[in-house]
Design a protein around this motif. Structure first.
Motif, PDB file in Angstrom:
ATOM      1  N   ILE A  64      36.460 -28.290 -19.788  1.00 52.92           N
ATOM      2  CA  ILE A  64      35.308 -28.935 -19.156  1.00 52.92           C
ATOM      3  C   ILE A  64      35.036 -28.269 -17.805  1.00 52.92           C
ATOM      4  CG2 ILE A  64      34.337 -31.100 -18.302  1.00 52.92           C
ATOM      5  CD1 ILE A  64      36.350 -32.568 -20.109  1.00 52.92           C
ATOM      6  N   THR A  65      33.826 -27.785 -17.658  1.00 51.03           N
ATOM      7  CA  THR A  65      33.416 -27.197 -16.380  1.00 51.03           C
ATOM      8  C   THR A  65      32.225 -27.991 -15.846  1.00 51.03           C
ATOM      9  OG1 THR A  65      34.117 -24.994 -17.106  1.00 51.03           O
ATOM     10  CG2 THR A  65      32.651 -25.118 -15.188  1.00 51.03           C
ATOM     11  N   VAL A  66      32.372 -28.471 -14.619  1.00 48.79           N
ATOM     12  CA  VAL A  66      31.294 -29.208 -13.956  1.00 48.79           C
ATOM     13  C   VAL A  66      30.791 -28.355 -12.798  1.00 48.79           C
ATOM     14  CG1 VAL A  66      30.675 -31.259 -12.640  1.00 48.79           C
ATOM     15  CG2 VAL A  66      32.203 -31.456 -14.609  1.00 48.79           C
ATOM     16  N   SER A  67      29.506 -28.071 -12.802  1.00 52.19           N
ATOM     17  CA  SER A  67      28.888 -27.270 -11.744  1.00 52.19           C
ATOM     18  C   SER A  67      27.957 -28.156 -10.919  1.00 52.19           C
ATOM     19  CB  SER A  67      28.100 -26.106 -12.350  1.00 52.19           C
ATOM     20  OG  SER A  67      27.385 -25.407 -11.343  1.00 52.19           O
ATOM     21  N   LEU A  68      28.047 -28.001  -9.596  1.00 53.69           N
ATOM     22  CA  LEU A  68      27.198 -28.752  -8.666  1.00 53.69           C
ATOM     23  C   LEU A  68      26.227 -27.783  -8.018  1.00 53.69           C
ATOM     24  CD1 LEU A  68      30.061 -30.810  -6.952  1.00 53.69           C
ATOM     25  CD2 LEU A  68      28.745 -31.421  -8.990  1.00 53.69           C
ATOM     26  N   ALA A  69      24.960 -27.903  -8.371  1.00 49.97           N
ATOM     27  CA  ALA A  69      23.948 -26.975  -7.851  1.00 49.97           C
ATOM     28  C   ALA A  69      23.065 -27.696  -6.823  1.00 49.97           C
ATOM     29  CB  ALA A  69      23.091 -26.443  -8.998  1.00 49.97           C
ATOM     30  N   PRO A  70      22.632 -26.980  -5.757  1.00 49.26           N
ATOM     31  CA  PRO A  70      22.837 -25.553  -5.476  1.00 49.26           C
ATOM     32  C   PRO A  70      24.270 -25.247  -5.062  1.00 49.26           C
ATOM     33  CG  PRO A  70      21.665 -26.603  -3.660  1.00 49.26           C
ATOM     34  CD  PRO A  70      21.778 -27.632  -4.735  1.00 49.26           C
ATOM     35  N   ALA A  71      24.765 -24.095  -5.514  1.00 47.17           N
ATOM     36  CA  ALA A  71      26.171 -23.757  -5.338  1.00 47.17           C
ATOM     37  C   ALA A  71      26.537 -23.390  -3.916  1.00 47.17           C
ATOM     38  CB  ALA A  71      26.529 -22.597  -6.278  1.00 47.17           C
ATOM     39  N   ASP A  72      25.536 -23.039  -3.078  1.00 47.06           N
ATOM     40  CA  ASP A  72      25.854 -22.599  -1.714  1.00 47.06           C
ATOM     41  C   ASP A  72      25.813 -23.734  -0.693  1.00 47.06           C
ATOM     42  OD1 ASP A  72      23.154 -23.027  -1.833  1.00 47.06           O
ATOM     43  OD2 ASP A  72      22.585 -21.229  -0.715  1.00 47.06           O
ATOM     44  N   MET A  73      25.655 -24.984  -1.154  1.00 45.44           N
ATOM     45  CA  MET A  73      25.604 -26.139  -0.247  1.00 45.44           C
ATOM     46  C   MET A  73      26.835 -27.014  -0.484  1.00 45.44           C
ATOM     47  SD  MET A  73      22.657 -29.061   0.038  1.00 45.44           S
ATOM     48  CE  MET A  73      22.993 -29.693  -1.609  1.00 45.44           C
ATOM     49  N   ARG A  74      27.547 -27.343   0.599  1.00 48.66           N
ATOM     50  CA  ARG A  74      28.763 -28.135   0.454  1.00 48.66           C
ATOM     51  C   ARG A  74      28.421 -29.564   0.034  1.00 48.66           C
ATOM     52  NH1 ARG A  74      33.791 -27.128   1.175  1.00 48.66           N
ATOM     53  NH2 ARG A  74      35.316 -28.753   1.650  1.00 48.66           N
ATOM     54  N   LYS A  75      29.168 -30.088  -0.959  1.00 52.34           N
ATOM     55  CA  LYS A  75      28.958 -31.450  -1.459  1.00 52.34           C
ATOM     56  C   LYS A  75      30.110 -32.318  -0.973  1.00 52.34           C
ATOM     57  CE  LYS A  75      26.219 -28.918  -4.078  1.00 52.34           C
ATOM     58  NZ  LYS A  75      26.890 -27.631  -4.069  1.00 52.34           N
ATOM     59  N   GLU A  76      29.800 -33.497  -0.482  1.00 51.28           N
ATOM     60  CA  GLU A  76      30.859 -34.357   0.042  1.00 51.28           C
ATOM     61  C   GLU A  76      30.700 -35.789  -0.440  1.00 51.28           C
ATOM     62  OE1 GLU A  76      28.850 -35.888   4.223  1.00 51.28           O
ATOM     63  OE2 GLU A  76      30.921 -35.244   4.138  1.00 51.28           O
ATOM     64  N   GLY A  77      31.817 -36.495  -0.486  1.00 46.39           N
ATOM     65  CA  GLY A  77      31.799 -37.914  -0.787  1.00 46.39           C
ATOM     66  C   GLY A  77      32.007 -38.233  -2.251  1.00 46.39           C
ATOM     67  N   PRO A  78      32.502 -39.445  -2.532  1.00 52.82           N
ATOM     68  CA  PRO A  78      32.767 -39.857  -3.915  1.00 52.82           C
ATOM     69  C   PRO A  78      31.535 -40.339  -4.665  1.00 52.82           C
ATOM     70  CG  PRO A  78      33.428 -41.590  -2.392  1.00 52.82           C
ATOM     71  CD  PRO A  78      32.961 -40.445  -1.546  1.00 52.82           C
ATOM     72  N   LEU A  79      30.347 -40.280  -4.055  1.00 51.67           N
ATOM     73  CA  LEU A  79      29.150 -40.767  -4.755  1.00 51.67           C
ATOM     74  C   LEU A  79      28.791 -39.907  -5.966  1.00 51.67           C
ATOM     75  CD1 LEU A  79      26.571 -38.765  -3.855  1.00 51.67           C
ATOM     76  CD2 LEU A  79      26.780 -40.038  -1.753  1.00 51.67           C
ATOM     77  N   LEU A  80      29.460 -38.734  -6.115  1.00 51.46           N
ATOM     78  CA  LEU A  80      29.195 -37.868  -7.264  1.00 51.46           C
ATOM     79  C   LEU A  80      30.029 -38.248  -8.485  1.00 51.46           C
ATOM     80  CD1 LEU A  80      29.028 -34.394  -5.464  1.00 51.46           C
ATOM     81  CD2 LEU A  80      27.131 -35.826  -6.174  1.00 51.46           C
ATOM     82  N   ASP A  81      30.957 -39.215  -8.346  1.00 54.09           N
ATOM     83  CA  ASP A  81      31.799 -39.620  -9.481  1.00 54.09           C
ATOM     84  C   ASP A  81      30.972 -40.037 -10.687  1.00 54.09           C
ATOM     85  OD1 ASP A  81      33.888 -39.240  -7.764  1.00 54.09           O
ATOM     86  OD2 ASP A  81      34.550 -41.337  -7.708  1.00 54.09           O
ATOM     87  N   LEU A  82      30.031 -40.957 -10.464  1.00 52.57           N
ATOM     88  CA  LEU A  82      29.258 -41.521 -11.570  1.00 52.57           C
ATOM     89  C   LEU A  82      28.404 -40.462 -12.275  1.00 52.57           C
ATOM     90  CD1 LEU A  82      28.492 -43.975 -13.221  1.00 52.57           C
ATOM     91  CD2 LEU A  82      26.813 -44.588 -11.467  1.00 52.57           C
ATOM     92  N   PRO A  83      27.633 -39.629 -11.552  1.00 57.30           N
ATOM     93  CA  PRO A  83      26.880 -38.594 -12.270  1.00 57.30           C
ATOM     94  C   PRO A  83      27.771 -37.593 -13.004  1.00 57.30           C
ATOM     95  CG  PRO A  83      26.666 -38.332  -9.882  1.00 57.30           C
ATOM     96  CD  PRO A  83      27.279 -39.667 -10.124  1.00 57.30           C
ATOM     97  N   ILE A  84      28.959 -37.307 -12.470  1.00 57.97           N
ATOM     98  CA  ILE A  84      29.875 -36.408 -13.184  1.00 57.97           C
ATOM     99  C   ILE A  84      30.320 -37.045 -14.494  1.00 57.97           C
ATOM    100  CG2 ILE A  84      32.199 -35.394 -13.111  1.00 57.97           C
ATOM    101  CD1 ILE A  84      31.750 -34.857 -10.127  1.00 57.97           C
TER     102      ILE A  84
END
Length: 508
Positions: A64-84
């Motif tokens: 399983i590979t999960v990509s967060l785009a745009p790739a050049d911007m730092r992503k922070e916080g657990p709010l991405l749990d649900l969309p992942i």
């Protein structure tokens, strides 16, 4: 198979769209997140894995590979749990992704599949409005604050299974709505009132002027004279927040994670009183991951700095930009962020290190040199940006023992609101809202004086040695005093009263 889910991350107080892509492939089972995730996002794999299993779904035994785009911007916080989690379920064919294009999803997952509240819900909702996204799914605790975006259907959910059911049948639930117009009509409620304050009529008058014109002020007096008591009641005489102002304040508090279980918008004028040991980043804003400081948390309200000379010099000098521009600019390698900071700064200080210089009860034990050094901790450029300097003397026994109540905050607020209304008409079509924020060009245009008043002011400026900035400050305060009096012109008595609030200029 690849699944894509729309979500957002916070950069300062702004929400930026992020596309979560999940791809499943053969080979040794493995889970990886790419796209500049921070530590909290990297750890989401374990939370998502357990949440999916404990919600009755199957965890794909694949690579399983999960990509967060745009790739050049730092992503922070657990709010991405649900969309992942949703992207993995969609990629494995356990839910349909037909509804994903017009839906944004955000939320933190517990190991049992429960969804926890997040920071920045109202910011994400406004981003949906900007992008034309029709639906927003997020934790139930955040739904009311996010419902501020009128064209976005906001759904509050408590569990991962609820999200999957909602995506299968969007019409199965009713979007959350809030009655913001009802809040606008309601009278603001505060736990304190100016009726509690005995005496100090001079200070109350100065506070009324500061509230009416959005002016900064500094109170100087011995310990126990009531400086803190007066400062804490200033929000009670400020006009109620408008809807746009309430949204701005809520955006800051939501991004900072300070909603404290509040449902809906922040409707009270902020009052922030940081300790004098606070760091530069906590007061002005910044840090490795830039966050709003106390001056931004006091946006559209009051920043109270008790024992002002005890604050670090760098902290005090860092206030000069927000007091002048109404914004804090934080520069980092990745981005330069602006945090709003239109505040009324209220400082309080003793007249000397021991606190009893010129006190009528206790003698002062400080030398003249100690007093000069103590007063010099607040620099001239910072004092120039503070419109009102006033002395707050100790109350006498008659005032203390008097059972007579002072004027209530509601009465003072009525006069302040009338003065603000005059300013709103004057500045219609301009970014300026109050006299304290006038530009030099606006001061020259609006604060014209008669010949007699001009001569009076010129004499005062010469005797006090005022700088050009202080000259403008006096005119701004005089304009506010005229507004409180209902006068279209600035008269000599208005200028004379404004000069009386430059205590430190006269003393020094």
């Amino acid at each position: 198979m690849i699944a894509k889910v729309r979500t957002a991350t916070l950069l300062g107080i702004d929400a930026l769209e992020v596309i979560v892509e999940a791809a499943l492939s053969g080979g040794t089972p493995y889970f990886a997140i790419v796209g500049l995730p921070d530590a909290a996002v990297k750890e989401s794999g374990e939370r998502v894995h357990n949440a999916i299993r404990n919600s009755g779904f199957d965890w794909p035994i694949k690579r399983i590979t999960v990509s967060l785009a745009p790739a050049d911007m730092r992503k922070e916080g657990p709010l991405l749990d649900l969309p992942i989690a949703i992207s993995i379920l969609a990629a494995s064919g356990q839910i349909d992704q037909d509804q994903f294009e017009q839906t944004m999803i955000a939320g933190e997952l517990g190991l049992d599949g429960l969804i926890r509240p997040i920071r920045g819900a109202v910011n994400i909702a406004l981003k949906c409005q900007e992008l034309g996204v029709q639906r927003l799914i997020l934790p139930e605790e955040n739904a009311h604050e996010a419902s501020v975006a009128p064209d976005v259907a906001v759904y509050g959910v408590q569990h991962l299974k609820e999200v999957c059911e909602l995506l299968l049948d969007p019409d199965s639930r009713t979007p959350v709505t809030s009655d913001f117009q009802g809040n606008l009509k309601a009278e603001p409620q505060y736990d304190v009132d100016f009726a509690d304050v005995k005496g100090q009529q001079h200070a109350k008058r100065a506070i009324e002027i500061a509230a009416a014109g959005g002016h900064n002020m500094l109170m100087i007096g011995p310990p126990g004279s009531g400086k803190t008591m007066l400062a804490r009641r200033i929000p009670t005489v400020l006009p109620p927040l408008t809807l746009d102002e309430a949204i701005e304040v809520t955006r800051i508090y939501s991004a900072a994670g300070l909603m404290d279980g509040r449902k809906g918008l922040v409707w009270e004028r902020p009052f922030r009183a940081p300790h004098h040991g606070a760091s530069h980043a906590s007061i002005v804003g910044g840090g490795r991951v830039p966050r709003p400081g106390q001056v931004s948390l006091a946006h559209h309200g009051v920043l109270f700095m008790d024992e002002m000379p005890e604050f670090d010099r760098d902290v005090l000098e860092g206030l000069r930009q927000p007091l002048e521009d109404g914004v804090v600019s934080v520069a980092r390698v990745q981005a330069s962020l602006d945090f709003p900071a239109e505040v009324i700064l209220v400082g309080a200080m003793n007249p000397c290190p021991c606190g009893f210089h010129n006190d009528r009860v206790k003698p002062c034990s400080c030398t003249p040199d100690q007093i000069r050094r103590y007063m010099g901790k607040i620099s001239g450029p910072l004092l120039d940006r503070i419109d009102l300097h006033l002395e707050v003397p100790r109350l006498n026994q008659e005032e203390l023992l008097s059972g007579k109540e002072g004027e209530p905050s509601a009465s003072i607020r009525e006069r302040v609101v009338r003065a603000r209304r005059r300013q709103a008409e004057r500045f219609q079509g301009s970014k300026t809202k109050v006299n304290g924020r006038m530009s030099p060009a606006e001061v020259r245009e609006i604060c014209s004086l008669s010949r007699e008043t001009s001569e009076f002011l010129r004499t005062a400026v010469t005797r006090l040695g005022m700088s050009a900035r202080v000259f403008d400050r006096v005119l701004k305060v005089a304009r506010t005093i005229a507004d409180l009096a209902g006068s279209d012109r600035i008269e000599t008595e208005h200028v004379a009263e404004a000069i009386q609030y430059r205590t430190l200029d006269r003393t020094l």
